[in-house]
Design a protein around this motif. Structure first.
Motif: not given
Length: 348
Positions: A157-159, A185-187, A214-216, A237-238
């Motif tokens: 988990k990054l970010g 990797v999951d931000a 990577p982006l919101a 994902d989101e």
């Protein structure tokens, strides 16, 4: 059929920190569907994605409200039931849908993977998760996982709210600790576009397999540019809740993360797999703070996945259910009818 629900709390051995915060425990909903002396089980886990929070209280209320409407129906009446479930939060839908599948498998006397004609030899290893932390604490968590099970893949988990330099320090420390294992990797939407481009290029040098979200959520307009400039595949994902979200993502992502709670259950998860594969996207299955009940349900669909991240139940202090087992890093469903899930000894 009779639908009932009760609460149970799952507590993490190690709290998990992502870009949006830290989780140490959650209270989930255990759903039971009973008819003809057979009881099917399902699970609803609370989660929050910005403007779509699904709290424990909301889920329990939705299930208790819908139960009387289902009482006159038979578990086989999936189309009629499905139209009613559409009015519920997705996690509540998932619990009832899961319980119905469990009931049908038990009625047929077959595990779900066999009812669907799937090949469990195709199940890939599941990743296990390292949350945002200091480099030293992250390495300690890596070592704990390695002592606990046979790890094949780590999901990092990054970010970090402290910035991408903190992300780099943690990732580099983990790579030094496990130079040969696969890393994902999951931000969790923790980067802006410039940081995402820079990090994807940097992570490629550390043999990271792909980068997730990577982006919101809400910043999907930047995904085409990121895909064009990133040497790594981008998974969403989101940004991808159900099959309806997939077509517009097909040209700007390499894959999707399917979670039973946001999809609304096994039925929609199967649709998502079919749509994604038709559009040339890869598929992974993920989880929230789910117990073995939900992760075993996902494991029955696991032969269809390119990647798996079904590890939440492995980080619980007292697992309330027993179902799928870990063998050589792979989460494998058993041969018992339905989900093949039972209460664990610690749960009484």
């Amino acid at each position: 059929m009779h639908v009932s629900a009760e609460l149970f709390t799952v507590r993490k051995r190690f709290p998990l920190t992502i870009s949006r915060g830290t989780t140490a425990q959650t209270t989930n909903v255990w759903v039971k569907v009973a008819q003809d002396g057979i009881e099917g089980w399902g699970e609803a886990s609370p989660f929050s994605l910005g403007d779509r929070p699904q709290s424990t209280e909301t889920l329990l209320e939705a299930i208790q409200t819908i139960a009387p409407q289902l009482q006159s129906m038979n578990p086989w009446e999936r189309q009629r039931i499905g139209s009613i479930l559409q009015t519920m939060p997705s996690s509540a839908q998932a619990a009832i849908d899961m319980a119905l599948h469990d009931w049908i498998g038990k009625k047929a006397g077959l595990p779900l993977w066999q009812l669907w004609g799937l090949d469990c030899d195709r199940i890939v290893p599941t990743s296990v998760t390292i949350g945002i932390n200091t480099p030293e604490a992250a390495v300690a968590r890596v070592r704990d996982w390695l002592q606990f099970i046979e790890v094949k893949i780590f999901k990092i988990k990054l970010g970090n709210p402290a910035g991408i330099e903190a992300d780099r320090e943690m990732l580099a420390a983990i790579r030094d600790e496990v130079p040969t294992l696969e890393l994902f990797v999951d931000a969790n939407g923790g980067w802006n576009l410039d940081d995402a481009i820079a990090m994807c290029r940097w992570l490629a040098d550390y043999d990271v397999k792909y980068v997730e979200q990577p982006l919101a959520r809400g910043e999907e307009k930047h995904l085409p540019q990121l895909k064009q400039r990133s040497p790594l595949p981008i998974f969403v994902d989101e940004s991808c809740m159900t099959s309806r979200d997939i077509p517009q993502l097909s040209n700007c992502a390499g894959g999707i993360n399917i979670k039973l709670m946001k999809a609304g259950g096994l039925s929609e998860a199967m649709r998502m797999v079919q749509v994604a594969k038709t559009l040339g996207l890869q598929v992974m299955f993920g989880c929230y703070s789910d117990s073995s009940l939900s992760n075993t349900a996902a494991a029955h669909l696991a032969p269809l996945a390119d990647y798996l991240d079904l590890d939440s139940h492995l980080n619980l202090t007292a697992e309330p259910f027993v179902g799928a087992i870990i063998r050589s890093g792979r989460l494998l469903p058993n041969c018992k009818p339905g989900l093949g899930v039972e209460r664990s000894a610690v749960a009484g």
